[in-house]
Every structure is written in structure tokens, then in C-alpha cells.
Design an enzyme around this catalytic site. Structure first.
Site, short mmCIF file in Angstrom:
data_model
loop_
_atom_site.label_atom_id
_atom_site.label_comp_id
_atom_site.label_asym_id
_atom_site.label_seq_id
_atom_site.Cartn_x
_atom_site.Cartn_y
_atom_site.Cartn_z
N ARG A 45 -31.51 -61.77 -60.59
CA ARG A 45 -31.77 -62.36 -59.28
C ARG A 45 -31.42 -61.45 -58.12
NH1 ARG A 45 -31.42 -66.19 -62.87
NH2 ARG A 45 -29.84 -64.79 -63.67
N THR A 46 -30.23 -60.88 -58.14
CA THR A 46 -29.77 -60.15 -56.97
C THR A 46 -30.66 -58.93 -56.71
OG1 THR A 46 -27.54 -60.91 -57.46
CG2 THR A 46 -27.75 -59.13 -55.86
N LYS B 51 -23.44 -38.55 -66.41
CA LYS B 51 -23.04 -37.14 -66.57
C LYS B 51 -21.65 -36.87 -66.02
CE LYS B 51 -27.78 -35.55 -65.76
NZ LYS B 51 -28.60 -34.77 -64.80
N ARG C 195 -24.32 -52.77 -56.93
CA ARG C 195 -23.49 -53.59 -57.82
C ARG C 195 -22.72 -52.65 -58.74
NH1 ARG C 195 -25.56 -58.78 -61.05
NH2 ARG C 195 -25.14 -59.63 -58.98
N HIS D 258 -18.89 -61.19 -53.91
CA HIS D 258 -20.35 -61.19 -53.99
C HIS D 258 -20.86 -61.88 -52.72
CE1 HIS D 258 -24.32 -61.12 -55.50
NE2 HIS D 258 -24.16 -61.64 -56.70
#
Ligand code: NCD
Length: 305
Positions: free
Chosen positions: A53-54, A82, A103, A131
Site C-alpha cells: 500500500r505505502t 554491496k 521505508r 509511520h
């Protein structure tokens, strides 16, 4: 309210009036047409953790306003694999875009990124911490449903320890004088530091272990998933997995009118038999991610004042 160029890291950075304005702007955006206003703007979506969703609602919001998106949805395909530091990744990406949505599994990662970047950074979840854009869309949904953000009795159920959405939401709701009931197993209670912050602003809340202990009906029950990926000990997870399932019979104690919200994804905490009832507003809530994120992008990129 000055939002141009501003990062959105924590709900605590927003006073009550600003939260109200953002909710109002999101509802205005929902009612209007915004095609083309972000033409030539580029959004980078850096997702070091899974998302449906986000990420997709940010990308859809950007595209619907005429902008473009770049990014990755899996840390394994970025140079983090890396050994690149987050600060170096952000120092680089900041030169490729007009805003960053990120995120990350580490608490505080969004704050760090916002300090390094020269474009606004929007926190799409940093570990178990915050959030904030989820909270804005939750509040938009509550405002739409009840016509107000104040004088509401709201229960939060499930994993209140690791669930970042409830950490942000509880702080925001405390500014609007909500009566909050935190319902969780003892091992998944709202963390001590969050409770301290809530006490500082005089939040009205109580803690119980099961909805059967409710003494009054609720306006909203905000259900959350047990955050399996954040448990250090799998046996500890197994002890609480499946602790709650909300089904039709739950409304005997919740009240017939109680609205059920969930940030999603749902695992087994809400029975699908609720999906078609008037109580269930979680999919509309998810869809409010679009106007809310359109408004937030428009504000930080200066096309909405
Ligand atoms: C939440 C999250 O990522 O914190 N999902 C979302 O953004 N809607 C909730 C969760 O993962 O349980």
C-alpha cells in the site's frame, strides 16, 4: 503552515493545527482534480522493507499528479547490498529527485536521511518507530467517517510494541483528546517511552488484555498485525500469534456501530466475514492513502499551499 521543502519524519513534529490542516487538505484533494500539477517532478521511493500500500499509493499519487517515480522495492537490488551506508545512498539519490519516500528497518533511519538529503524526505516507516503518513490517512478516514477528530473512543488492538502505525496514531489522537484503550497481550504493550510521551501531553488512555474487559463501547477499533519480522525470538512470536481474531460476535462488546480499521496487511486478526459489513472501513482507509499522499506530496513540493 509552511510545508514547502519540509521532511515528514515523525508525527511529533506536527502540532495539532498542522495535523488538522493536512487532514482538511487531503479531503479537498480527494474532491478535486490534480492532473499535471507535478509535471517534471521526480519522486524516489526507496523501500528497504516490503510494502504494498505505502509504496504503490505514493507512486500512484505521484503519477496521477503528472510526476515521475524512480526507486527500488527491495534492498537486495540496491547498493546497500554491496555495503553502502544509508547516508551515502541518500547523498546520491538526493541529486536524482525532488523528494524521497523511504521505508527502512532501522529506527531513526528517516531522521538521519532527512539530515543528509537536500530534498524533503518522507518517512514511510522506520523499524518499529513511526509511520506518519499512515497516521494522516487514518485521520482522514476518521474525519470522513465521524465528521470530527475529537471526542472519540478508540481501541488499538494487537501488537502495540512493534506496530509503528499505532505509535504514530496514538500520539496524534492524544492531541485531539481521544479516549484510547490499548488492548494487547502483556508482552506486546505500548512501549514505555511511547507511554511517557503520551503522559507528557496528558493523553487519556487505559490498558487491557482483551476486548471482553471493555467497560464502554468503542467508536473505532484499530486492529494491527503481530509484527512477526520484529521478534528477536521466534518462540516468543509463536506464543502470541493468533492471539486475537475479530469476528461478528465481537460487536456484542464493541458496540453495533463500532468501525473497524486496520493499516493492513491483515493476517488472521480480522475475520473476512466482516469485510462486507458497514463496520469494516479498512479498505476505504487504504484507498485514502491516495488523496492523503497526493496532498502531502503537493504540500512539500509547493503546488498545494
Ligand atoms: C504497516 C506498516 O508497514 O507498518 N503497513 C502499512 O504501511 N499499511 C502495518 C504492518 O505492516 O503491519
Amino acid at each position: 503552515m509552511e510545508m514547502l521543502g519540509r521532511s515528514i519524519v515523525s508525527i511529533r513534529d506536527f502540532p495539532k493545527e498542522e495535523i488538522q490542516t493536512i487532514v482538511q487538505k487531503s479531503l479537498e484533494v480527494k474532491a478535486g482534480k490534480w492532473s499535471g500539477v507535478l509535471k517534471d517532478k521526480v519522486l524516489a521511493t526507496l523501500f528497504f522493507e516490503p510494502s504494498t500500500r505505502t509504496r504503490l499509493s505514493f507512486e500512484s499519487a505521484m503519477v496521477s499528479m503528472g510526476g515521475q517515480t524512480i526507486g527500488f522495492a527491495d534492498a537486495n537490488v540496491s547498493s546497500a547490498k554491496k555495503g553502502e551506508s544509508l547516508a551515502d545512498t541518500i547523498r546520491t539519490v538526493t541529486g536524482y529527485c525532488d523528494a524521497i519516500v523511504m521505508r527502512h528497518p532501522v529506527e531513526g533511519a528517516a531522521r538521519l536521511a532527512s539530515e543528509v538529503a537536500t530534498v524533503p524526505v518522507i518517512n514511510a516507516g522506520d523499524g518499529a518507530n513511526q509511520h506518519p503518513t499512515q497516521t494522516f490517512l487514518d485521520l482522514v478516514t476518521i474525519q470522513e467517517e465521524f465528521g470530527r477528530l475529537s471526542n472519540l473512543r478508540i481501541g488499538m488492538l494487537g501488537d502495540l510494541k512493534y506496530g509503528r502505525t499505532v505509535h504514530s496514531l496514538a500520539k496524534a489522537l492524544s492531541l485531539f483528546g481521544a479516549q484510547q484503550v490499548f488492548i494487547s497481550p502483556p508482552s506486546l504493550r505500548m512501549p514505555g517511552y511511547t507511554q511517557e510521551q503520551l503522559k507528557q501531553v496528558g493523553a487519556d488512555y487505559e490498558e487491557i488484555e482483551d476486548i471482553s474487559e471493555l467497560t464502554q463501547e468503542l467508536d473505532v477499533l484499530y486492529v494491527t498485525r503481530i509484527q512477526k519480522e520484529r521478534f528477536a525470538d521466534f518462540q516468543e512470536y509463536e506464543r502470541v500469534a493468533g492471539a486475537y481474531t475479530i469476528n461478528r460476535s465481537a460487536f456484542e462488546v464493541l458496540g453495533e456501530k463500532c468501525r473497524v480499521m486496520h493499516p493492513l496487511p491483515r493476517v488472521d486478526e480480522i475475520s473476512t466475514e466482516l469485510d462486507e459489513t458497514e463496520n469494516a472501513i479498512y479498505f476505504r482507509q487504504a484507498h485514502n492513502g491516495i488523496p492523503t499522499r497526493q496532498a502531502l506530496l503537493g504540500l512539500v513540493l509547493g503546488v498545494i499551499q
